[in-house]
Design a protein around this motif. Structure first.
Motif, short mmCIF file in Angstrom:
data_model
loop_
_atom_site.label_atom_id
_atom_site.label_comp_id
_atom_site.label_asym_id
_atom_site.label_seq_id
_atom_site.Cartn_x
_atom_site.Cartn_y
_atom_site.Cartn_z
N ARG A 422 0.82 -1.21 0.00
CA ARG A 422 0.00 0.00 0.00
C ARG A 422 0.86 1.26 0.00
N LYS A 423 2.01 1.20 0.65
CA LYS A 423 2.90 2.36 0.67
C LYS A 423 3.31 2.76 -0.74
N LEU A 424 3.52 1.77 -1.62
CA LEU A 424 3.87 2.08 -3.01
C LEU A 424 2.75 2.86 -3.68
N LYS A 425 1.50 2.45 -3.44
CA LYS A 425 0.38 3.13 -4.07
C LYS A 425 0.23 4.56 -3.56
N ILE A 426 0.50 4.76 -2.29
CA ILE A 426 0.47 6.12 -1.75
C ILE A 426 1.56 6.96 -2.38
N LYS A 427 2.75 6.36 -2.51
CA LYS A 427 3.88 7.06 -3.12
C LYS A 427 3.55 7.46 -4.55
N GLN A 428 2.99 6.53 -5.33
CA GLN A 428 2.69 6.82 -6.72
C GLN A 428 1.51 7.78 -6.87
N LYS A 429 0.59 7.74 -5.92
CA LYS A 429 -0.52 8.68 -5.99
C LYS A 429 -0.04 10.11 -5.76
N ILE A 430 1.02 10.26 -4.96
CA ILE A 430 1.56 11.60 -4.69
C ILE A 430 2.51 12.04 -5.79
N SER A 431 3.45 11.16 -6.15
CA SER A 431 4.50 11.52 -7.10
C SER A 431 4.21 11.09 -8.53
N GLY A 432 3.27 10.18 -8.74
CA GLY A 432 2.93 9.76 -10.08
C GLY A 432 3.75 8.60 -10.58
N THR A 433 5.06 8.69 -10.50
CA THR A 433 5.92 7.65 -11.04
C THR A 433 7.32 7.82 -10.47
N PHE A 434 8.14 6.79 -10.63
CA PHE A 434 9.56 6.89 -10.33
C PHE A 434 10.28 7.35 -11.60
N ARG A 435 11.28 8.19 -11.45
CA ARG A 435 11.99 8.73 -12.61
C ARG A 435 13.13 7.84 -13.06
N ALA A 436 13.65 7.00 -12.18
CA ALA A 436 14.81 6.17 -12.53
C ALA A 436 14.77 4.89 -11.72
N ASP A 437 15.50 3.87 -12.21
CA ASP A 437 15.53 2.58 -11.54
C ASP A 437 16.11 2.69 -10.14
N LYS A 438 17.17 3.48 -9.99
CA LYS A 438 17.82 3.57 -8.69
C LYS A 438 16.91 4.21 -7.64
N GLY A 439 16.04 5.13 -8.07
CA GLY A 439 15.09 5.72 -7.13
C GLY A 439 14.05 4.71 -6.68
N ALA A 440 13.56 3.89 -7.61
CA ALA A 440 12.58 2.86 -7.26
C ALA A 440 13.21 1.81 -6.35
N ASP A 441 14.42 1.37 -6.68
CA ASP A 441 15.10 0.35 -5.86
C ASP A 441 15.38 0.88 -4.45
N ALA A 442 15.73 2.15 -4.35
CA ALA A 442 15.98 2.74 -3.02
C ALA A 442 14.70 2.76 -2.20
N PHE A 443 13.59 3.12 -2.84
CA PHE A 443 12.32 3.16 -2.11
C PHE A 443 11.96 1.78 -1.58
N PHE A 444 12.06 0.74 -2.40
CA PHE A 444 11.68 -0.60 -1.97
C PHE A 444 12.59 -1.12 -0.87
N ALA A 445 13.89 -0.87 -0.98
CA ALA A 445 14.83 -1.36 0.03
C ALA A 445 14.59 -0.69 1.38
N ILE A 446 14.45 0.63 1.37
CA ILE A 446 14.27 1.36 2.64
C ILE A 446 12.90 1.06 3.23
N HIS A 447 11.88 0.93 2.37
CA HIS A 447 10.56 0.55 2.87
C HIS A 447 10.58 -0.83 3.51
N SER A 448 11.35 -1.75 2.95
CA SER A 448 11.46 -3.10 3.54
C SER A 448 12.02 -3.01 4.96
N ILE A 449 13.07 -2.21 5.14
CA ILE A 449 13.69 -2.09 6.46
C ILE A 449 12.74 -1.38 7.44
N ALA A 450 12.09 -0.31 6.98
CA ALA A 450 11.20 0.45 7.86
C ALA A 450 9.98 -0.39 8.26
N ASP A 451 9.41 -1.12 7.31
CA ASP A 451 8.22 -1.92 7.62
C ASP A 451 8.58 -3.10 8.52
#
Length: 470
Positions: A422-451
């Motif tokens: 669900r956090k991904l959907k909130i992120k995309q609803k606010i920002s629309g999309t990821f601009r680069a692969d490294k930004g998407a990978d960073a979001f998923f990795a840090i979200h994994s640790i935080a969750d």
């Protein structure tokens, strides 16, 4: 008296003419019949197409209550209904705290940071001076507030010492290239936390840091902080993956992820204490095979009915009953006069209730499966095609519907995996999309640790700060 035929050739010529006339009539009728058949086929096809188009308006709309449609794609009308209607049956209890419910409120601290004594210095009736009168304590209250936030700048002065042997000794790291002013770990952790966990975009985050903390930074600096956290989180991500490979029950799910002008897929593998999110270019079974390998054979997978999960060699499987209940809810709305979807719904709800009543006991599933089989034998051809389609789908996965009864570690639904994405959907609803692969990978990795930290009742901000200290 018999008639005598005197000219046989004339008679044969007359008969031939009649046969030819009849043949022409038959050919004309055959042509007309063929034309009518073509028109009937054309009208039948048009009728089927029009009925299909009309069913869109006659059938109930699909929303998040009766299908897998996400709330973000619901109409305004469906959203109003969803917020005022629940799939849960009424319990009959009054709203609010129930009897024997333990109330929880804020407790006063024993040693406050500051004490301020408040008393009247004059009589509010006659105006007499009361400054010399000793006051009597009436009651005590406490106010929780934040101090004025201001950055702390620490200056490090680096010295070098030259030994008598001529060796130059430095007790610090080499000089940084570029600016000699850097940001500390706390600022990096707060920025990363706000961007990933709270989904604050770069521009708004830069403004927030300036307004609230008086820390000026560019959007590029924020991106560098997130990438630094990604680099330092890789050992922790590897640890989470290894722990998942050893877990007996794992929930899986996937969801669309817009990234760099294309559609990628966000995958999640999670347990009650671990969350691992990662990005892939597809949603096929090869994604999990490459990531988890032979460890899949030791897992009980909790998933929806996506076909990719059923070609994998899992130890066992549990189908999400929440998905099935939503589909059954749609069928009930589609035709309220039938009983089949209602009976299947009641059976699944009864099984879930049985697990809730006996949360740690093993319940034999044979009787439940037999009851389901009786319902699956029903003839639904007289109903809408969607009924038969769901019945066939249940027949295929009948062995994976009640496994949660025999193993208390298996949940009856995959809601935890959906909450993890669900956090991904909130992120995309606010920002629309990821601009680069490294930004998407960073979001998923840090979200994994935080969750993961949140599941273990630990501070998500502290978890990110700990990663940055490595």
């Amino acid at each position: 008296m018999k008639e005598t035929v005197t000219d046989i050739s004339a008679m044969l010529k007359s008969l031939t003419s009649q046969v030819q006339s009849m043949q022409e009539t038959i050919d004309a009728q055959h042509t007309e019949i063929a034309s009518l058949n073509r028109n009937i086929n054309r009208l039948t096809n048009e009728n089927r197409i029009l009925r299909k188009r009309l069913s869109k308006y006659e059938s109930p709309d699909k929303n998040s209550n009766n299908s897998s449609t996400p709330p973000s794609k619901e109409s305004m009308k469906d959203e109003v209904v969803r917020r005022t209607k629940s799939l849960r049956t009424p319990s009959g209890l009054k709203p609010g705290g129930q009897p024997e419910h333990e109330a929880r409120g804020k407790e006063m601290v024993e040693h406050p940071d500051a004490i301020e004594e408040r008393m009247s210095e004059y009589c509010r009736n006659c105006g007499r001076d009361l400054s010399c009168v000793e006051g009597e304590l009436d009651y005590v209250s406490q106010v929780v507030d934040l101090p004025a936030v201001a950055p702390i700048t620490t200056e490090y002065r680096h010295y070098k010492k030259t030994c008598t042997c001529g060796c130059c000794n430095k007790g610090y790291a080499p000089r940084r290239r570029g600016s000699q002013i850097t940001f500390g770990r706390n600022i990096k952790a707060i920025v990363t936390y706000l961007n990933v966990v709270q989904c604050v975009p770069f521009e708004r985050l830069a403004s927030l840091m300036d307004e609230v903390f008086s820390v000026h930074m560019s959007q590029g600096t924020i991106a560098n902080f997130v990438q630094e956290t990604l680099r330092k989180s890789r050992p922790a991500i590897q640890l989470l993956e290894n722990l998942l490979k050893q877990s007996p029950v794992v929930g899986f799910d996937e969801s669309g992820c817009y990234n760099n002008k294309r559609l990628d897929w966000a995958w999640i593998a999670q347990t009650a204490y671990i969350t691992l999110c990662f990005r892939a270019t597809g949603r096929s079974s090869k994604v999990l095979e490459e990531r988890f390998g032979d460890a899949l054979q030791r897992m009980v997978a909790v998933t929806d009915r996506h076909s990719a999960y059923f070609v994998l060699d899992f130890l066992n499987h549990q189908v999400c009953l929440a998905h099935l209940l939503r589909e059954l809810e749609y069928l009930t709305e589609l035709d309220e006069s039938q009983r089949w979807s209602k009976d299947v719904t009641n059976l699944l709800r009864a099984a879930i209730h049985q697990r809730n009543v006996q949360p740690e006991e093993t319940v034999e599933k044979e009787s439940w499966t037999d009851r389901l089989d009786e319902l699956l034998k029903a003839n639904l051809l007289h109903l809408n095609d969607k009924f038969e389609r769901l019945r066939k789908g249940l027949v295929k996965c009948r062995d994976y519907i009640f496994n949660f009864l025999e193993n208390p570690m298996i949940p009856p639904d995959n809601n935890a995996s959906e909450r993890g994405t669900r956090k991904l959907k909130i992120k995309q609803k606010i920002s629309g999309t990821f601009r680069a692969d490294k930004g998407a990978d960073a979001f998923f990795a840090i979200h994994s640790i935080a969750d993961t930290a949140w599941k273990n009742k630990q501070s998500q901000l502290q978890a990110i700060s700990t990663i940055l200290s490595l």
